[in-house]
Structures are given as C-alpha cells and as structure tokens.
Design an enzyme around this catalytic site. Structure first.
Site, PDB file in Angstrom:
ATOM      1  N   ASP A   1       0.961  -1.134  -0.046  1.00  0.00           N
ATOM      2  CA  ASP A   1      -0.173  -0.010   0.091  1.00  0.00           C
ATOM      3  C   ASP A   1       0.919   1.307  -0.027  1.00  0.00           C
ATOM      4  OD1 ASP A   1      -2.219   1.802   1.014  1.00  0.00           O
ATOM      5  OD2 ASP A   1      -3.428  -0.163   0.474  1.00  0.00           O
ATOM      6  N   ASN A  53      -8.025  10.290  -3.176  1.00  0.00           N
ATOM      7  CA  ASN A  53      -8.275  10.512  -1.442  1.00  0.00           C
ATOM      8  C   ASN A  53      -8.757  11.920  -1.308  1.00  0.00           C
ATOM      9  OD1 ASN A  53      -8.148   7.991  -0.229  1.00  0.00           O
ATOM     10  ND2 ASN A  53      -5.987   7.848  -0.480  1.00  0.00           N
ATOM     11  N   ASP A  95     -13.273   2.141   4.057  1.00  0.00           N
ATOM     12  CA  ASP A  95     -12.151   2.145   4.796  1.00  0.00           C
ATOM     13  C   ASP A  95     -12.795   1.312   6.102  1.00  0.00           C
ATOM     14  OD1 ASP A  95     -10.231   3.231   3.182  1.00  0.00           O
ATOM     15  OD2 ASP A  95     -10.321   5.169   3.786  1.00  0.00           O
ATOM     16  N   ASP A 122      -5.949   4.719  -6.151  1.00  0.00           N
ATOM     17  CA  ASP A 122      -6.684   5.472  -4.995  1.00  0.00           C
ATOM     18  C   ASP A 122      -7.265   6.831  -5.440  1.00  0.00           C
ATOM     19  OD1 ASP A 122      -7.922   5.958  -2.533  1.00  0.00           O
ATOM     20  OD2 ASP A 122      -6.276   4.916  -1.566  1.00  0.00           O
ATOM     21  N   ARG A 165      -5.664  16.532   3.251  1.00  0.00           N
ATOM     22  CA  ARG A 165      -4.472  15.326   3.396  1.00  0.00           C
ATOM     23  C   ARG A 165      -3.287  15.741   2.926  1.00  0.00           C
ATOM     24  NH1 ARG A 165      -4.185   8.971   1.888  1.00  0.00           N
ATOM     25  NH2 ARG A 165      -3.738   8.227   4.103  1.00  0.00           N
TER      26      ARG A 165
HETATM   27  C1  GLA Z   1      -7.044   5.520   1.384  1.00  0.00           C
HETATM   28  C2  GLA Z   1      -7.424   4.095   1.057  1.00  0.00           C
HETATM   29  C3  GLA Z   1      -6.818   3.207   2.253  1.00  0.00           C
HETATM   30  C4  GLA Z   1      -5.218   3.373   2.226  1.00  0.00           C
HETATM   31  C5  GLA Z   1      -4.896   4.733   2.285  1.00  0.00           C
HETATM   32  C6  GLA Z   1      -3.299   5.026   1.916  1.00  0.00           C
HETATM   33  O1  GLA Z   1      -7.359   5.975   2.714  1.00  0.00           O
HETATM   34  O2  GLA Z   1      -8.903   3.902   1.411  1.00  0.00           O
HETATM   35  O3  GLA Z   1      -7.099   2.003   1.838  1.00  0.00           O
HETATM   36  O4  GLA Z   1      -4.755   2.926   0.822  1.00  0.00           O
HETATM   37  O5  GLA Z   1      -5.493   5.786   1.539  1.00  0.00           O
HETATM   38  O6  GLA Z   1      -3.003   6.336   2.227  1.00  0.00           O
END
Ligand code: GLA
Length: 740
Positions: A378, A492, A555, A490, A455
């Site tokens: 990750d 975010n 999450d 991803d 973030r």
């Molecule tokens: C997001 C994703 C998580 C993880 C984080 C990493 O929140 O949903 O599963 O991958 O980013 O920063």
C-alpha cells in the site's frame, strides 16, 4: 426485440419479462407509452398496437401538454417541469432569421421524429476502449431514434440498447451540432424515465466516508428529490443507483420494481420528480452544477448511459439482474486471467507508512503460507512518502526503503507463488514533491486564490493532456519494470477549487482522463488488474466497473458496520467485485473488538482479502486464517458467480442472512451474521431459495465437517436447523452441496 409499426408509428421493445413502448404523435413528438411487466404467457409478437394512444393537445401552454411524457424532455417543448436537455443557440440559422434578432441566445429546443435505425455495435459515451472482453460478448441491438429540431440545425439521437435476458435497457443520447455556430448545452441528462403514477417508494443509498452505501427507503412526494455528487468522483454521500416501486406493492422477493444506475464516475445527478397527478419521472446524467458542454460546428457528443431495468421479483430480483448484468456485460473478463478473483493481502493496516523491504517480505511470507494469492504493497513505497505530507506524485521506488530496488520484493512475492500489486494515487500530488516543484501549474486551482489542501494534497489538472500523458507514462513504466499485476488506484480528496485549463469541462475531462489512462494500461498489459478505491467506496459505479475488476467499498473494516455497508452495496453491485478484508481484532476505525469467525463470515461474502498484522499473530491464529482461506477458495465460485438472495435483511432483525446460489441449484453458500440479539427474543425461520426440492444436500462448515444432510425441500421450508444460542457476532458460513 425491437419492433416498429409504421402505421401507428409505435415502437415496442420486448425483453424477456418486460416491455417498453413509445410512439410518435401527430406533431412528431416521441411520447412514452409504457414500461413494465409483460403479461405472463404473452407471445413474442404480442405488442402494443398504438391504435388508441394518439393524443392530441391543443396549445403548448396547457398543463396537459407540459406534462406529456416525452421520451426526452427538451427545455422548449416543456418549461414547467424538469427538462432532460437544455441547449443555448447563439442565433437563428441565417435563412430563418428574417428580421428576428432579438432575445439571443435562444434557450429553446424542440425535438421531432426524423427517422430511426437499429445498430448492433452502438456504444454509450466513455465506454471502455481497452479491448478486453467481457464475459458475454454477444451483440446487442440498439434502437437509435433520430430527433431533429425543426428550426435549429441540432439533432439528438436517443439510444436504447437492449439486454433482454436481464430486462435491462441502456439509454444514452448522441447530440449533434450540424450548424455553423457553436452551441452550448446547459443541462444534459443521459435519459428521462417515466414510471407509472404512484411508483413513489424510493430505495437508494447515501452515507459518508466510512459509512458508504447506507440503504434508505423513503416516499417521494410531489416535487423533486435530488441525489447527486459534486465532487470529481462518484462520491461517498450517495451512489448513482435506485429502485422504485409502489408503496406496499414490493418486497424482497415479490412485486414490480423499477431500477436504474448511472455508468459515470464524475459529478452526477439523479432527479426523482413526482408530478401533480402522481406521475413519476427519473432524470439522470451530468450534474448541471457548474456544468457546460460546448459543441463546435459539426461536433457531436455521446453521453454515458443511464441503465434502467424492471424486475417482477422484488428488490432481490432487481439486484440479481443488476449483478448479472455487471458480471456478464460490464466487468473486464480476460480469458487469460484467473477465473475467480484472487485472495489478496494488503499491508496498509499492518505497516501504514512504516513499510520497508524487511517488513513487507515478512508479511509476504506469512501471507503466502496462509494461501494468499495476491500481495499488494500500500501507500508509502515511493519518493519521500514517509507520511501523508510528502512525496505524492513522485512514483519512484524509495531507495531508502528498498536498497536493492523493488525487484527484490517482487521476485520474492513471485517465488512465493503470489502476484504482486501496488498502491497508487495517480490524480494527486503533495506540494512537497518533485512533481509539484517542477510543475506548480499542473494542479486544479483558481489563480489568485489559495490552493486548499486536503490530506496535504492537491489534485492534478486532468484537463491538461500533458498531465494525463505523464501519468500514463509513469504507470506504464511501473508495470513494465516491476511486473505489476494489480494497481490499487486510490483517490483521496474532494475538489475545492475546480479551476482547470479546460474550464468547466474539467468535470467531464477528469473522468475521461482517468478512464483513458486505465484503458490504455489495460490494453497494453492485459494481465493487469485494477481496484478502484477512493478513500474507501467513493468511486463505485458501472462506468468504473468497466475498467476495474474490483472495488474497495469502505475504509471501515469493522465487521458489524460492514454488514450494513455491504448490504447497501449489494443492492446494485455484485459480490465478484466487492473486496472485503479481515483486519485486526480491534478495528482501527471503530476500536470495537470482533471475533475472528465474525470477521471472516462478513469478509467471505465478497472477494476475500486480509489486512491484519500477520507478524503479530500467534501460530494458532494463523492456522485458523489458513483454514478459512482454504474454505473460501472452495466456496468462492458460488460467491463470485452465484445469485444472491438476501434471506433476512438487517432492518428485519438484528442480523443478516444471505445465500449465494449457483443457477443450477446444486450448490449454495448460506451466511448468517447476528449483529444485535436480545436473549430469548425473535428468532426467524430462514428458508433457503433456489435449491432442487427432491435433491439431498450436505451442509458443511469451514472445517469441511458435515453438519446436516437435508433435502432441498426441507432446506427451503424449515431452513437450516436453528441454534438455540444466539449472540452478537454469532455466525454461520455453510457450504450446501447436492449429494451425488
Ligand atoms: C486511503 C485508502 C486506504 C489506504 C490509504 C493510504 O485512505 O482508502 O485503504 O490505501 O488511502 O494512504
């Protein structure tokens, strides 16, 4: 089947169990006649003749004319109610503009029938271009009805693609500017649906981060109710899916249910409109918020699809139709790839940003020993990304963490018999990154205004072709160099300053850019799988499922919360793409402690993944994990390809019972998880569905232990014999198999 009666100018679309009919009226308008169940035992050539349905209304201003069920409602023909489409013309065409030049631009569109054709290969806008097959590639017929404005050189082609076996019609519009001047489209829904009066009980999903897909059922009233996304992606607050039925007339397995979904991953809107007389309409498409679509002379725009369907077997039937449609017609299905989605290990909750070669290798070895098939590293493997404050955008393996390069880890993962996957967030950049230092103008922003960080990150401007090109090149190189089989893609943050070189077109261009990178990667690397993630379940929709094999739903991995999230998800999306992890005993978000059996029971309902700190687990617990993984591999064909029955929904008692069943009725998985239970209270009988009454079935647990041998008849009447003791967390995941 598509049929046109030239005498009455009536179209009949005949699907397996439903019909859809419309007619051109004397004025050339395309009027909706009806949509719903085909009478049982109807012959294929039983049709609506259209003899009696010609309606004639005198003036445009009459309320009757304003509420005519036009297949597409143009702002112009109709002003009083919600339009499908609103177009601004800069002027009258020269030959008609005799002394009429005031009141420009002209916000008035009229659409009249010109002709129609039937195509075998029509595609909605933003369809995948990666060329990978889907499970069922048989051609489908698309009815294309050409409508023309009588004055303006502007045409709309209404498209109806039929998937009769699932009673699904995909609807989209092709817009053509055939004039000499640009036109501007102000409102653009992909389609408008007309439902019978009183069809006003709405099932939809809303929520937020860590509680996506909360199913809600509510009554519509006169007026409009809106569900939408105003972010760059599908969003956490609502998902573009719905079901509608007459109140009290539908249940989980009975009654007429109308349903729909948008195949688009950007800012969308669904308007549920109930007219004064009770007629219900649904308009779905681009969110008109900050929207503008310009069509240059000669230009045409094809919208993505609004997918609509009809079920005569309740909400459960509607879900099964949507699931089968997604599995067979939408999800990529490479014949070279694995038949079932692999069991994944993801290191996020185990190591967060503290990852390095040693701890990833240690996790990989443990994961492989359990039977994991895909190992995904990750966030944190690249650039200066030791926290969420820096490095995003610099997709270069960190030498500090991997002194021998990432190759060393990849080779070890392969040697252990697993595929290798990597987390990426290709639409973002930290201001503290080399990419941003080199290209501060590559982010969405409005000059002279603060670039608001979330973030600690900003969003790349996918309105710039050079940005999209750069991202493709970077990801392509990663796949080539490290033999990557899987990207967790991803996204975010939400947008706060949508300033782009593309202007307002960024809302669309961002989506088109993301799709294009995914499509090109998949085209070039047919062995590459993609998981869509957006801070959890923020980017799940049929458009994304055309290029992502699976999605991260939330999450929130707390098994009890997840029961609710997964139930809402299951309304429209199939288990085959629903990734679900078993994580630590104490959940990292809710802090609740939940037994391992319950965590597995919930995660095994989808594509199983593991996210626990395997290095902190004792051998005995690891052995339990391994037993579950073996069991999951046995039952996953049923989970990933079977039909879902929600036997008992959470709202009905404090738990959830579901069944996945292979269509031939020979094998099923029964899964019960109790969330809340008061001692000695209501304890429902849960009969199974779809089995063969006369066949004998074995019922076995995850150890392979045969618990019962019962007839299909008994399982479908009395259900699984009841346990006397229930408690929160009580669960059963049982494999039901016809004894040979
Ligand atoms: C997001 C994703 C998580 C993880 C984080 C990493 O929140 O949903 O599963 O991958 O980013 O920063």
């Amino acid at each position: 089947m598509i049929h046109f009666n030239p005498e009455t100018q009536t179209f009949n679309l005949i699907l397996q169990r439903s019909y859809y009919a419309m007619q051109v009226d004397a004025a050339g308008r395309l009027i909706h006649l009806g949509w719903g169940a085909r009478p049982r035992h109807a012959n294929p050539d039983d049709r609506i003749s259209g003899q009696t349905s010609h309606r004639h209304y005198e003036t445009k201003a009459s309320f009757e004319t304003q509420r005519l069920p036009l297949e597409i409602v143009p702002f112009g023909d109709v002003v009083t109610f919600q339009e499908t489409l609103k177009v601004n013309f800069p002027s009258l065409p020269r030959d008609t503009a005799v002394g009429e030049s005031l009141h420009l631009p002209i916000r008035d569109l009229r659409l009249r029938y010109a002709r129609h054709d039937i195509a075998d290969d029509a595609q909605p806008g933003l369809s995948p271009t990666h060329g990978l097959p889907v499970k069922n590639n048989s051609p489908r017929q698309t009815l294309r009805i050409h409508l023309q404005d009588p004055v303006q050189p502007f045409a709309v082609i209404l498209c109806y693609r039929l998937t009769p076996e699932h009673d699904i019609i995909e609807r989209w519009c092709e817009l053509e500017n055939n004039g000499l001047e640009p036109v501007q489209i102000e409102v653009c829904h992909f389609a408008t649906l007309h439902l019978p009066a009183g069809t006003n009980e709405l099932t939809a999903v809303t929520g937020s981060w860590a509680q996506e897909f909360m199913a809600r059922r509510q009554r519509l009233h006169q007026g409009s109710f809106v569900l939408e996304s105003r972010t760059l992606q599908t969003g956490h607050h609502a998902n573009p899916i719905f079901m509608l039925n007459r109140p009290e007339q539908a249940g989980e397995e009975s009654g007429s249910v109308y349903f729909g979904q948008l195949a688009y991953s950007g800012s969308w809107r669904l308007v549920f409109e109930q007219l004064p007389q009770g007629d219900v309409r649904v308009h779905g498409g681009y969110n008109p918020f900050d929207f503008e679509l310009k069509l240059a002379p000669g230009e045409r725009h094809i919208t993505p699809a609004l997918v609509q369907g009809f079920s005569d077997s309740g909400w459960g039937g509607a879900s099964r139709q949507m699931h089968a449609f997604a599995r067979e017609r939408v999800l990529p299905h490479s014949p070279a790839g694995p038949r079932f989605r692999p069991v994944l290990y993801n290191s996020w909750e185990a190591t967060y940003f503290d990852l390095n070669y040693e701890n990833q290798v240690a996790l990989a070895r443990r994961a492989a020993a359990l039977g994991v098939e895909l190992f995904c590293v990750d966030d944190g493997w690249f650039g200066e990304r030791r926290s969420d404050r820096a490095g995003l955008g610099d997709w270069v393996v960190s030498e500090a963490l991997f002194p021998q390069g990432l190759e060393q880890l990849v080779q070890e993962v392969h040697r252990l018999g697993m595929k290798f996957g990597l987390w990426v967030e290709p639409e973002m950049v930290n201001p503290d990154s080399d990419l941003y230092r080199q290209h501060p103008d590559w982010v969405l922003h409005f000059p002279g205004r603060e670039r608001t960080e979330a973030r600690h990150q900003l969003i790349l401007d996918y309105g710039r072709t050079e940005v999209v090109e750069h991202i493709f090149t970077v990801l392509d190189n990663l796949v080539e160099r490290y033999a990557i089989s899987f990207f967790k893609w991803d996204m975010n943050r939400n947008v706060t300053e949508p300033g782009s070189v593309a202007g307002k077109a960024i809302w669309y261009k961002h989506v088109a850019g993301v799709y294009s990178v995914m499509d090109r990667l998949r085209q070039k690397h047919p062995g590459l799988d993609i998981q869509s993630c957006s801070g959890g379940g923020g980017r799940v929709d049929l458009g994304m499922l055309g290029r992502a094999d699976q999605v991260w739903v939330s999450d929130n991995t707390d098994a009890f919360d997840r029961l609710h999230i997964q139930e809402g998800f299951s309304l429209a999306y199939p288990a085959r793409c629903m990734e679900a992890w078993v994580t630590h005993e104490h959940n990292h978000i809710t802090r609740r402690a939940i037994p391992l059996s319950t965590r597995f029971a919930v995660a095994m309902r989808g594509v199983l993944g593991i996210g626990s700190s395997l290095h902190e687990l004792a051998e005995a617990e690891l052995a339990e994990y391994a037993t579950y993984l073996r069991f999951y591999k046995q039952i996953r064909p049923i989970i990933q390809e079977g039909d879902l029955y929600r036997l008992q929904r959470l709202e009905e008692f404090g738990g959830s019972a579901i069944e996945y069943m292979l269509p031939d009725g020979r094998e099923a998985v029964y899964s019960l998880v109790v969330e809340k239970y008061q001692v000695d209270s209501f304890h429902p009988v849960i009969p199974l569905k779809g089995l063969m009454p006369a066949a004998m079935y074995t019922v076995s647990d995850h150890h392979g232990l045969e618990l019962y041998r019962l007839s299909g008849y008994e399982l479908m009447t009395l259900g699984i014999p009841k346990e006397t003791q229930w408690y929160p967390g009580f669960c059963q995941t049982w494999h039901i198999k016809a004894a040979i």
